[in-house]
Scaffold this active site. Sequence first.
Site, short mmCIF file in Angstrom:
data_model
loop_
_atom_site.label_atom_id
_atom_site.label_comp_id
_atom_site.label_asym_id
_atom_site.label_seq_id
_atom_site.Cartn_x
_atom_site.Cartn_y
_atom_site.Cartn_z
CB CYS A 110 -0.93 0.02 1.21
SG CYS A 110 -1.88 1.58 1.28
CB CYS A 113 -1.95 4.53 4.49
SG CYS A 113 -3.39 4.13 3.48
CB SER A 114 -1.14 0.45 6.67
OG SER A 114 -2.29 1.04 7.27
CB CYS A 115 -5.00 -0.43 2.03
SG CYS A 115 -5.61 1.24 2.24
FE FE Z 1 -3.60 2.19 2.76
#
Ligand code: FE
Length: 205
Positions: A110, A113-115
Amino acid sequence: MMETFQYRKDREEYNLARVKALEALLIKKGIITSETVDTVLDYFETKMGPFNGAKIVARAWVDPTFKERLLADTPKAIAELNLPEGMAGAEGEHMRAVANSPEVHNLIICSLCSCYPWPVLGLPPYWYKDPTFRSRAAREPRAVISEFGLPIPENIEIKVWDSSAQIRWFVIPERPEGTEDFSETDLEALVTPEAMMGVAVATVA
Ligand code: FE
């Protein structure tokens, strides 16, 4: 692994102390109860996690028609399996699977971010959220994957899939050789979160 990334050496202790302080404050102010915290933790320990992803991948290995359905409509195919409640929620409705092959190796990241596909993989590891990993994996995936101990030969194409609020990817690694006689349960044990992220492959231990 990942010497190029900079992390606090005491990040585990540091984050644990912050979480404990935050939890104590939220309980003290009556915003949550300790049962709320236990419920959420239980969810990630027993209902959402890489054990679901391993079941899905093992089924895809033993049933090519399931694999086809999984690639065509991931949430619909997953719904065929007897997995815990909640697989469709918590971002599960946006999951898409991609399959490794002798010609293509897939990596999920991602970049924003951190998906991450929580229902099948649980919560992402700390390095998945690291800005250095995110930017380098997008720019030079072959170098980054090789730093995880997985050199990908030049003749194999690397595809990078950028997860987002719209789509959360996971990888169906290739079934290891020599597993023809393995049961589906035996196969599940070979499927790691790292293999479903594309920084490792599935191997016979
Ligand atoms: Fe994300």
